[in-house]
Design a protein around this motif. Structure first.
Motif, PDB file in Angstrom:
ATOM      1  N   LEU A 274      -5.143 -39.558   9.585  1.00  0.00           N
ATOM      2  CA  LEU A 274      -4.951 -38.537   8.555  1.00  0.00           C
ATOM      3  C   LEU A 274      -5.980 -37.413   8.688  1.00  0.00           C
ATOM      4  O   LEU A 274      -5.657 -36.228   8.479  1.00  0.00           O
ATOM      5  CB  LEU A 274      -5.052 -39.175   7.165  1.00  0.00           C
ATOM      6  N   ASN A 275      -7.220 -37.748   9.042  1.00  0.00           N
ATOM      7  CA  ASN A 275      -8.272 -36.729   9.199  1.00  0.00           C
ATOM      8  C   ASN A 275      -8.007 -35.811  10.382  1.00  0.00           C
ATOM      9  O   ASN A 275      -8.500 -34.680  10.416  1.00  0.00           O
ATOM     10  CB  ASN A 275      -9.639 -37.397   9.360  1.00  0.00           C
ATOM     11  N   ASN A 276      -7.220 -36.290  11.347  1.00  0.00           N
ATOM     12  CA  ASN A 276      -6.864 -35.459  12.500  1.00  0.00           C
ATOM     13  C   ASN A 276      -5.721 -34.504  12.187  1.00  0.00           C
ATOM     14  O   ASN A 276      -5.266 -33.770  13.077  1.00  0.00           O
ATOM     15  CB  ASN A 276      -6.496 -36.329  13.695  1.00  0.00           C
ATOM     16  N   GLY A 277      -5.233 -34.530  10.945  1.00  0.00           N
ATOM     17  CA  GLY A 277      -4.218 -33.570  10.529  1.00  0.00           C
ATOM     18  C   GLY A 277      -2.792 -34.058  10.614  1.00  0.00           C
ATOM     19  O   GLY A 277      -1.863 -33.254  10.471  1.00  0.00           O
ATOM     20  N   PHE A 278      -2.569 -35.344  10.829  1.00  0.00           N
ATOM     21  CA  PHE A 278      -1.212 -35.873  10.950  1.00  0.00           C
ATOM     22  C   PHE A 278      -0.688 -36.284   9.575  1.00  0.00           C
ATOM     23  O   PHE A 278      -1.439 -36.751   8.715  1.00  0.00           O
ATOM     24  CB  PHE A 278      -1.172 -37.072  11.903  1.00  0.00           C
TER      25      PHE A 278
END
Length: 609
Positions: A274-278
Motif C-alpha cells: 500500500l505504501n508503494n502506491g498500489f
C-alpha cells in the motif's frame, strides 16, 4: 531532429503474412482472393488493437494489385500498390463513421459508389467504427450494401458488433478477430527490439504483453514508453516500475507467509504494498490471479494456461508443489469474496487484511476439522473394545455358573436364579440403550435397505431385529433372507382378529386418537403381505406413520410374518342422509371418544331424549 514515428505505425503490417495472431482471418481472405470468391461486404469485428483496420487495408491493396504473388500477397511495386502506399489511391476510400455518421455522409458515399474505378478492378470503401452510424444512416445504406455495383466492395470495422442492425449483419461476411496471445505479442516485441537495437529481458516483454490484454497496439505503445523511460534497456524492473504493476515476487513471498500462518509478516508486506502506491482492490485481484496460476500449475494438462515467461513459470511450478489444493481453493474463495465486498466496505483496508488473516489460518482450520473425526473414531474403537471385553466377561461368568450348577445341581438357589435373571435383564436394557448410539458404522460395511417400488405411497418399516442388525454393522439382506424370521401366510379373517385386538390395546392404554383413526375403517389386504390402512386426510396419515413401528411389529409378531408392509389410502366417510336422535348422536361421539362417557358420569349429566 527526425520526426519520431511510433512503433504501432512504423511496424504496421503491410502484408497478410506479417499480421500477428490472426491466421484464421488472413488464411480465409487469401483463399477468397485466390478463388475469386470475394464477398460484396465484409464486417471485421473484435477488440481494439487486434488488426481490423490493418487487415481491411491489406485486403484493399491486395485485390487491386496487378501482379500478386503465388501466396496471394500484394507485390508492393505495381502502380496500384505504390499509389496506395503513398496515400494517393483513388480506388480506396476510408470513412470514419464516428465523425461522419449522418444521413448526408452516407448519401455522399453512395454518390461516389456510382462512379466506376479509373485504374484497377475494384473500388473499396472502408468504414471504421461503423456502429457509430445513426439509425437513419444505416437505413439509407441498406439498399446500396445489398446490391452494390460489381466493382464496389465494402469493408466495415467495429468493436461493438451488438450495436449494428441485424439487417446490416445479414448482408455481410462476418470475421471475428481474436485477442492476440501473450506469447505472440512478446515475440513480436522482441523482433522489433532487435531491429531498433533495444536491449530487453524476456520477463519484461511478457509483462507488457499481459498488460496489453490482447491488443498489439497497446503493447507497442507501452513498449515505446518503457524504451524511453529505461533509455533503450527494457528490464523487468523498469517495466514493473513504469506500468505500476505488482511484482511477482510480492505474491510468491506472500503465499509463503500465508501457508506458514505468519500473520504479522503478511500484514507488514501488505502495508509495504500500500505504501508503494498500489490499490487494495488491484492487490486482491492480483493475489487471486496468483492462486489461479498455482492451481493450473498443479496439473500437467493445464500448465499451458500459464501465460508467463519460462523463468516465472518455473517459480510457479516450484511453489505449487509446496501448496495444498485445499489451501488454494479456499484462498481463491476468500479472495473472490473480498473482491465482491471491497467497493461496498467503508474500511477497505480492513476488508483485505481480514481476508489475509483468514488465509493464514486455512491449514489450522483444516487440521481442526479432521481432529473430531479421529477422536470419534478412537472413542468408537474404545467403546467397541470395551463392549467386546464385557461380552467376553459375561460369557466367562455364564460358563462358570453353568459349571458350578453341573457340579452342584442342588446348590442353585432361587436367589442366584433371580440374580441371574436380573443381570440378564439389565444387560438387555443396556444393550437397547446403547443400540442407537452405535451410529458410526465401518466404511467397509455395505448396508442396503430395500424399499418396495411397486406402490409409490407405501412406506417400508424395518423390524426391530433389522434395526438392531443395522446398528451392529451387519449387512441387511432383506426380510426374505434374514435368519430366524418367519413368513407364514395368513388370512384376512386372521388379520381382522389381530387388528381388533391391537385397537383394543390402544383403547386400554388411552391412545384414543390412534384408536379412533384405526377404528374408522377396516384394513384391506390387496397383496398377501401388504396391509392397506385407510385414512381420511394427510394429517391422519402422518400421525399413523409416527406410531406405525409398534403397529407393524405387533402385526408381524402375531401373524408370524416379518415381511409385512403397510401402505395408506385416502378415504371419504359416507354419511347417511337421515335424522339422528340425541341418544344416537351421543353413542356416536362416545364411540369416537370414550372419555366423553366418563365426563358425563363425573358431572352426573343426563341425555335428553
Amino acid at each position: 531532429m527526425e520526426n519520431f514515428i511510433v512503433s504501432a505505425r512504423k511496424y504496421r503490417p503491410a502484408t497478410f503474412e506479417t499480421v500477428v495472431g490472426q491466421l484464421h482471418i488472413t488464411g480465409t481472405l487469401k483463399n477468397a482472393i485466390k478463388n475469386n470468391q470475394l464477398a460484396q461486404a465484409f464486417l471485421f469485428c473484435g477488440p481494439r488493437g487486434v488488426g481490423k483496420t490493418t487487415c481491411a487495408r491489406i485486403l484493399a491493396k491486395t485485390i487491386n494489385c496487378t501482379n500478386p504473388t503465388a501466396e496471394m500477397e500484394a507485390c508492393g511495386q505495381c502502380e496500384n500498390c505504390v499509389s496506395f502506399q503513398t496515400g494517393h489511391s483513388f480506388n480506396i476510400h476510408e470513412l470514419d463513421a464516428a465523425s461522419n455518421n449522418s444521413v448526408d455522409d452516407i448519401r455522399s458515399l453512395i454518390e461516389q459508389v456510382r462512379i466506376p474505378p479509373q485504374a484497377g478492378k475494384y473500388k473499396i470503401y472502408i468504414i471504421d467504427e461503423v456502429h457509430m452510424l445513426s439509425a437513419n444512416a444505416f437505413n439509407a445504406f441498406l439498399k446500396t450494401l445489398e446490391e452494390p455495383p460489381a466493382y464496389a466492395i465494402f469493408i466495415l470495422a467495429t468493436t461493438e458488433k451488438h450495436k449494428i442492425l441485424p439487417t446490416i449483419l445479414s448482408r455481410c461476411q462476418i470475421f471475428d478477430f481474436n485477442r492476440i496471445q501473450v506469447e505472440d505479442i512478446a515475440n513480436h516485441l522482441a523482433a522489433i527490439a532487435q531491429r531498433e537495437n533495444i536491449a530487453f529481458e524476456s520477463d519484461g516483454l511478457h509483462i507488457i504483453a499481459q498488460k496489453a490484454d490482447g491488443g498489439l497496439r497497446d503493447a507497442l505503445s507501452m513498449f515505446d514508453q518503457i524504451a524511453s523511460y529505461a533509455n533503450k534497456n527494457i528490464t523487468y524492473k523498469a517495466v514493473i516500475d513504469n506500468l505500476n504493476i505488482l511484482d511477482y515476487d510480492y505474491f510468491f513471498k506472500l503465499t509463503s507467509y500465508l501457508t506458514a500462518a505468519e500473520v504479522s509478516q503478511t500484514l507488514l508486506l501488505f502495508d509495504e504494498i500500500l505504501n508503494n502506491g498500489f490499490d487494495g482492490n488491484n492487490f486482491i485481484n492480483g493475489l487471486a490471479s496468483h492462486f489461479r496460476n498455482l492451481l493450473v500449475g498443479k496439473d500437467a494438462a493445464t500448465i499451458k494456461l500459464l501465460e508467463v515467461s519460462e523463468t516465472i513459470k518455473q517459480k510457479y511450478l516450484d511453489q505449487c508443489r509446496q501448496t495444498e489444493l485445499s489451501f488454494l481453493l479456499t484462498a481463491l474463495n476468500l479472495a473472490n469474496t473480498c473482491d465482491l465486498n471491497y467497493k461496498n466496505s467503508k474500511n477497505q483496508r480492513l476488508q483485505v487484511e481480514l481476508a489475509l488473516i483468514k488465509m493464514c489460518h486455512i491449514r489450522s482450520v483444516v487440521n481442526l476439522a479432521q481432529q473430531p473425526l479421529s477422536i470419534n473414531n478412537t472413542a468408537t474403537d474404545q467403546g467397541q473394545d470395551k463392549k467386546k471385553t464385557d461380552v467376553t466377561k459375561v460369557e466367562a461368568d455364564s460358563q462358570k455358573v453353568k459349571a458350578e450348577s453341573e457340579d452342584h445341581p442342588k446348590a442353585e438357589s432361587p436367589k442366584i436364579k433371580a440374580e441371574s435373571e436380573d443381570q440378564s435383564k439389565a444387560e438387555d436394557e443396556n444393550h437397547l440403550k446403547e443400540t442407537p448410539k452405535l451410529s458410526p458404522i465401518s466404511s467397509a460395511t455395505s448396508i442396503k435397505i430395500n424399499i418396495p417400488k411397486a406402490n409409490a405411497t407405501s412406506t417400508f418399516i424395518p423390524s426391530l431385529n433389522d434395526l438392531e442388525r443395522l446398528a451392529n454393522g451387519e449387512e441387511d439382506s432383506g426380510p426374505k433372507k434374514a435368519t430366524g424370521e418367519a413368513r407364514e401366510t395368513f388370512t384376512y379373517e386372521k388379520l381382522l382378529e389381530v387388528w381388533n385386538s391391537y385397537i383394543q390395546i390402544l383403547k386400554a392404554t388411552d391412545k384414543i386418537n390412534l384408536f379412533t383413526i384405526l377404528n374408522n375403517f377396516a384394513p384391506a389386504l390387496p397383496k398377501p403381505e401388504l396391509i392397506e390402512i385407510s385414512v381420511e386426510s394427510k394429517t391422519q396419515e402422518q400421525f399413523v406413520q409416527k406410531e406405525s413401528v409398534e403397529l407393524l411389529n405387533y402385526l408381524r409378531n402375531k401373524l408370524k410374518n416379518f415381511g409385512i408392509e403397510v401402505t395408506y389410502k385416502l378415504m371419504e366417510r359416507k354419511i347417511e342422509n337421515r335424522l339422528y336422535g340425541n341418544r344416537e348422536k351421543y353413542d356416536y361421539l362416545v364411540n369416537k371418544n370414550p372419555k366423553l362417557d366418563e365426563l358425563r358420569k363425573r358431572f352426573n349429566l343426563d341425555i335428553n331424549p
